[in-house]
Design a protein around this motif. Structure first.
Motif, mmCIF file in Angstrom:
data_model
loop_
_atom_site.group_PDB
_atom_site.id
_atom_site.type_symbol
_atom_site.label_atom_id
_atom_site.label_comp_id
_atom_site.label_asym_id
_atom_site.label_seq_id
_atom_site.Cartn_x
_atom_site.Cartn_y
_atom_site.Cartn_z
ATOM 1 N N ASP A 15 0.827 -1.211 0.000
ATOM 2 C CA ASP A 15 0.000 0.000 0.000
ATOM 3 C C ASP A 15 0.860 1.260 0.000
ATOM 4 O O ASP A 15 0.498 2.281 -0.589
ATOM 5 N N TRP A 137 -10.120 3.401 -3.510
ATOM 6 C CA TRP A 137 -9.228 3.756 -2.405
ATOM 7 C C TRP A 137 -8.853 5.220 -2.523
ATOM 8 O O TRP A 137 -8.400 5.672 -3.576
ATOM 9 N N THR A 138 -9.060 5.960 -1.453
ATOM 10 C CA THR A 138 -8.690 7.372 -1.447
ATOM 11 C C THR A 138 -7.184 7.498 -1.238
ATOM 12 O O THR A 138 -6.543 6.597 -0.697
ATOM 13 N N GLU A 140 -5.238 9.197 0.730
ATOM 14 C CA GLU A 140 -4.658 9.391 2.059
ATOM 15 C C GLU A 140 -5.086 8.252 2.980
ATOM 16 O O GLU A 140 -6.266 8.094 3.282
ATOM 17 N N PRO A 141 -4.146 7.427 3.478
ATOM 18 C CA PRO A 141 -4.506 6.354 4.415
ATOM 19 C C PRO A 141 -4.914 6.926 5.768
ATOM 20 O O PRO A 141 -4.608 8.079 6.090
ATOM 21 N N PHE A 147 -5.826 2.345 3.601
ATOM 22 C CA PHE A 147 -6.535 3.230 2.695
ATOM 23 C C PHE A 147 -8.030 3.224 2.996
ATOM 24 O O PHE A 147 -8.629 2.168 3.205
ATOM 25 N N GLU A 170 -6.537 8.705 -6.392
ATOM 26 C CA GLU A 170 -7.525 7.693 -6.047
ATOM 27 C C GLU A 170 -7.322 6.470 -6.938
ATOM 28 O O GLU A 170 -6.943 6.576 -8.104
#
Length: 278
Positions: A15, A137-138, A140-141, A147, A170
């Motif tokens: 990730d 998935w954006t 910023e985790p 995520f 994204e």
């Protein structure tokens, strides 16, 4: 195509590798990215090395990994789909609606086709026809480094020909197709100005187990257009809905009036086939 601006290539494996630096863009099959110059891009981040499963059958339906190739999806639909999922063959029809050879099928990904968001994208037609929901998935985790996911219907992601709602960074992780849509009777019909040309209009229709009906026009309108009915609509009702839709556009592959007219005719044929199958 030699992409002369590219200076870096990274294979994403965790990730943490998915954070883009300036000038980078995500790549899966790369069939569009490598087809023309990318002057604003200086690096590729390969998503195919993330090891995402191609296809997963869940209690809710089918989850298609964004990096699943079109060829893999077609093979599943032809040979592996559960018998109750009567709408699975629609994946084959949608793949055949693409202006692409089998070589492209073996490289291009389902997610890439959706993210490019061309009006004539066959995987958009498939996802819209079967109420596909994009798992995104954006960039910023969260505090734990995971995520954050958001979900959005594929029909809402594509907002114009080649335009979508995805923000930079994204990631389209998967497309989820609900079990109820997969159990439907579904039909896809397309037309193009040339025998093997890019689709000028694609019309899909389905009847769900509860008797409700969903029709959609893609390729002919810049963004997907969807209608939902409590039961199979009469021909006049469907004709009026398709004829009055907004978003029909003109380009070298077809005039707006032609797209409108053939969409009406295709919708009639889809409706007739569904009625005969009922």
């Amino acid at each position: 195509m030699d992409i002369t601006t590219i200076r870096d290539f990274r294979a994403a494996r965790t990730d943490a590798d998915l954070a883009l630096t300036p000038g980078e863009t995500f790549m899966a099959g790369g069939t569009w990215l490598m087809s023309e110059p990318q002057p604003a891009t200086t690096g590729f981040v390969d998503l195919t090395t993330m090891g995402w499963p191609d296809l997963e059958i869940t209690d809710a339906g089918l989850r298609i990994g964004a990096t699943c190739t079109i060829a893999r999806l077609v093979r599943w639909a032809q040979q592996e789909a559960p018998t109750p999922w009567t709408a699975a063959p629609l994946a084959v029809d949608a793949a055949n609606a693409l202006l692409a050879s089998f070589k492209i099928w073996n490289t291009a990904t389902v997610g890439g086709n959706i993210c490019r968001s061309f009006a004539a994208a066959g995987m958009v037609s498939l996802s819209v026809a079967l109420d596909g929901v994009a798992v995104i998935w954006t960039p910023e985790p969260d505090a734990a480094g995971v995520f954050v996911e958001r979900r959005e219907p594929v029909a809402d992601i594509v907002v114009g020909n080649g335009v979508n709602t995805l923000a930079r960074g994204e990631i389209l992780r998967a497309i989820e197709i609900p079990d109820s849509a997969l159990r439907s009777q579904a039909v896809l019909k397309k037309i193009a100005l040339a025998e093997h040309g890019r689709s000028g209009a694609v019309v899909t229709g389905r009847i769900d187990p509860d008797g409700s009906a969903v029709f959609a026009v893609t390729a002919a309108t810049a963004a997907p257009t969807v209608w939902r009915f409590p039961h199979l609509p009469g021909e006049p009702t469907l004709t009026h809905a398709v004829a009055d839709a907004s978003g029909y556009y003109t380009d070298p592959l077809g005039a707006a009036d032609w797209r409108r007219g053939v969409s009406v005719e295709l919708a009639r044929r889809v409706r007739t086939q569904l009625e005969d199958a009922a």
